[in-house]
Design a protein around this motif. Structure first.
Motif, mmCIF file in Angstrom:
data_model
loop_
_atom_site.group_PDB
_atom_site.id
_atom_site.type_symbol
_atom_site.label_atom_id
_atom_site.label_comp_id
_atom_site.label_asym_id
_atom_site.label_seq_id
_atom_site.Cartn_x
_atom_site.Cartn_y
_atom_site.Cartn_z
ATOM 1 N N LEU A 172 0.841 -1.203 0.000
ATOM 2 C CA LEU A 172 0.000 0.000 0.000
ATOM 3 C C LEU A 172 0.875 1.252 0.000
ATOM 4 O O LEU A 172 0.627 2.211 -0.743
ATOM 5 C CB LEU A 172 -0.925 -0.009 1.214
ATOM 6 C CG LEU A 172 -2.114 -0.976 1.156
ATOM 7 C CD1 LEU A 172 -2.737 -1.132 2.538
ATOM 8 C CD2 LEU A 172 -3.154 -0.480 0.163
ATOM 9 N N ARG A 173 1.896 1.261 0.844
ATOM 10 C CA ARG A 173 2.789 2.419 0.899
ATOM 11 C C ARG A 173 3.525 2.588 -0.433
ATOM 12 O O ARG A 173 3.691 3.710 -0.918
ATOM 13 C CB ARG A 173 3.777 2.255 2.041
ATOM 14 C CG ARG A 173 4.803 3.382 2.135
ATOM 15 C CD ARG A 173 5.679 3.227 3.355
ATOM 16 N NE ARG A 173 4.914 3.459 4.594
ATOM 17 C CZ ARG A 173 5.456 3.377 5.811
ATOM 18 N NH1 ARG A 173 6.749 3.078 5.956
ATOM 19 N NH2 ARG A 173 4.714 3.610 6.880
ATOM 20 N N ILE A 197 -0.246 5.043 -1.076
ATOM 21 C CA ILE A 197 -1.358 5.216 -0.143
ATOM 22 C C ILE A 197 -0.879 4.754 1.222
ATOM 23 O O ILE A 197 -0.549 3.586 1.417
ATOM 24 C CB ILE A 197 -2.595 4.407 -0.586
ATOM 25 C CG1 ILE A 197 -3.041 4.855 -1.981
ATOM 26 C CG2 ILE A 197 -3.724 4.557 0.417
ATOM 27 C CD1 ILE A 197 -4.184 4.054 -2.542
ATOM 28 N N SER A 198 -0.839 5.644 2.192
ATOM 29 C CA SER A 198 -0.285 5.327 3.503
ATOM 30 C C SER A 198 -1.255 4.492 4.336
ATOM 31 O O SER A 198 -2.411 4.885 4.540
ATOM 32 C CB SER A 198 0.058 6.612 4.263
ATOM 33 O OG SER A 198 0.501 6.294 5.569
ATOM 34 N N PRO A 199 -0.784 3.345 4.869
ATOM 35 C CA PRO A 199 -1.617 2.533 5.767
ATOM 36 C C PRO A 199 -1.298 2.795 7.237
ATOM 37 O O PRO A 199 -1.751 2.055 8.107
ATOM 38 C CB PRO A 199 -1.205 1.112 5.390
ATOM 39 C CG PRO A 199 0.258 1.246 5.058
ATOM 40 C CD PRO A 199 0.451 2.632 4.480
ATOM 41 N N LYS A 250 -6.544 2.609 9.769
ATOM 42 C CA LYS A 250 -5.795 3.260 8.702
ATOM 43 C C LYS A 250 -5.538 2.295 7.532
ATOM 44 O O LYS A 250 -5.646 2.676 6.368
ATOM 45 C CB LYS A 250 -4.476 3.810 9.243
ATOM 46 C CG LYS A 250 -4.640 4.983 10.206
ATOM 47 C CD LYS A 250 -3.284 5.527 10.634
ATOM 48 C CE LYS A 250 -3.440 6.725 11.556
ATOM 49 N NZ LYS A 250 -2.123 7.271 11.981
ATOM 50 N N ALA A 260 -6.941 2.625 3.700
ATOM 51 C CA ALA A 260 -6.012 2.579 2.567
ATOM 52 C C ALA A 260 -6.427 1.507 1.562
ATOM 53 O O ALA A 260 -6.351 1.710 0.345
ATOM 54 C CB ALA A 260 -4.591 2.314 3.065
ATOM 55 N N ARG A 288 -9.262 2.763 -0.542
ATOM 56 C CA ARG A 288 -8.824 3.738 -1.548
ATOM 57 C C ARG A 288 -8.220 3.033 -2.763
ATOM 58 O O ARG A 288 -8.471 3.424 -3.903
ATOM 59 C CB ARG A 288 -7.816 4.698 -0.919
ATOM 60 C CG ARG A 288 -8.432 5.672 0.084
ATOM 61 C CD ARG A 288 -7.362 6.516 0.754
ATOM 62 N NE ARG A 288 -6.610 7.303 -0.229
ATOM 63 C CZ ARG A 288 -5.537 8.020 0.077
ATOM 64 N NH1 ARG A 288 -5.088 8.023 1.326
ATOM 65 N NH2 ARG A 288 -4.908 8.712 -0.858
#
Length: 250
Positions: free
Chosen positions: A199-200, A204-206, A216, A220, A223
């Motif tokens: 994800l990162r 997209i930050s988890p 969080k 993510a 999204r």
């Protein structure tokens, strides 16, 4: 008749068959009604249109052709010497009897072809059903293979290190190579940390890479699913894994 079954399955008229095969509509009427033996090319063409195997139909066509030829053989020669007073069968009587024998042999050949096709279809269906059952068993085994743990009070916080690398067009973070483990809210473990790293990497930050599927990480995932046109449920399944492993870096 096999050809008529293929024609009915294709839902084409004789004129449409003529357009797609190059043989006239009248020719197809004779072929389908058993009044004339179709050429090999016509059998191949209608097999392709009907989605059947032309090889098997061509073998049956050869058998039917031999039977058809036998029905058309008529001895037209008169005896070399006929005793006086012996009645001689007129030639036209032989020709009148010929069609009946020909049609009978053609009907027998067509019945044999239909029987062979029916048996072949039954065998093919049984084989495909067995393959489908085997694949279903494998899919179920893969899905139940690893069930992630969930958050507990005794859990010790851990921060994982992401080591992204690409292999065969897919990205891996060095924590898990799974592609089908189901992950959802409150799950923990290396698979969750792998998903957080991906994800990162996708931009997209988890949150922290702690291996905990919390709010969080859930947001993510949603999204990513929205961006890639997937079902937005916040659950990581095979399709979301595929999107994460194949996503371009941001």
């Amino acid at each position: 008749m096999p050809l008529r079954k293929l024609k009915d399955r294709s839902e084409l008229s004789t004129r449409q068959l003529a357009t797609r095969t190059g043989y006239s509509a009248r020719s197809w009427q004779r072929y389908l009604n058993g009044r004339s033996l179709p050429p090999r090319e016509a059998v191949e063409a209608v097999a392709r249109i009907g989605g059947d195997d032309p090889t098997r139909l061509l073998v049956l066509h050869e058998i039917a052709a031999e039977r058809w030829a036998e029905g058309r053989v008529v001895t037209n020669r008169a005896p070399e010497s006929v005793p006086e007073g012996t009645p001689v069968t007129p030639h036209h009587a032989l020709t009148e009897q010929q069609p009946y024998g020909r049609y009978l042999r053609a009907a027998v050949a067509a019945g044999a072809v239909a029987l062979v096709l029916s048996v072949s279809a039954a065998i093919l269906l049984a084989v495909r059903l067995a393959d489908a059952r085997t694949q279903l068993a494998h899919d179920r085994a893969d899905t139940v293979a690893a069930t992630p743990a969930v958050v507990s009070e005794s859990m010790v916080p851990v921060i994982y290190t992401c080591r992204p690398e690409q292999r065969d067009g897919r990205w891996y973070a060095g924590l898990s190579r799974t592609t089908n483990t189901i992950l959802a809210n409150t799950h923990i473990g290396l698979e969750v940390a792998e998903a957080q790293c991906l994800l990162r990497r996708a931009g997209i930050s988890p949150g922290d890479i702690d291996g905990v599927f919390g709010p969080k990480t859930h947001d993510a995932v949603k999204r990513v699913q929205t961006r890639d046109g997937l079902v937005v449920d916040g659950v990581i399944g095979p399709r979301t894994w595929k999107a994460l492993r194949e996503a371009a870096p941001k």
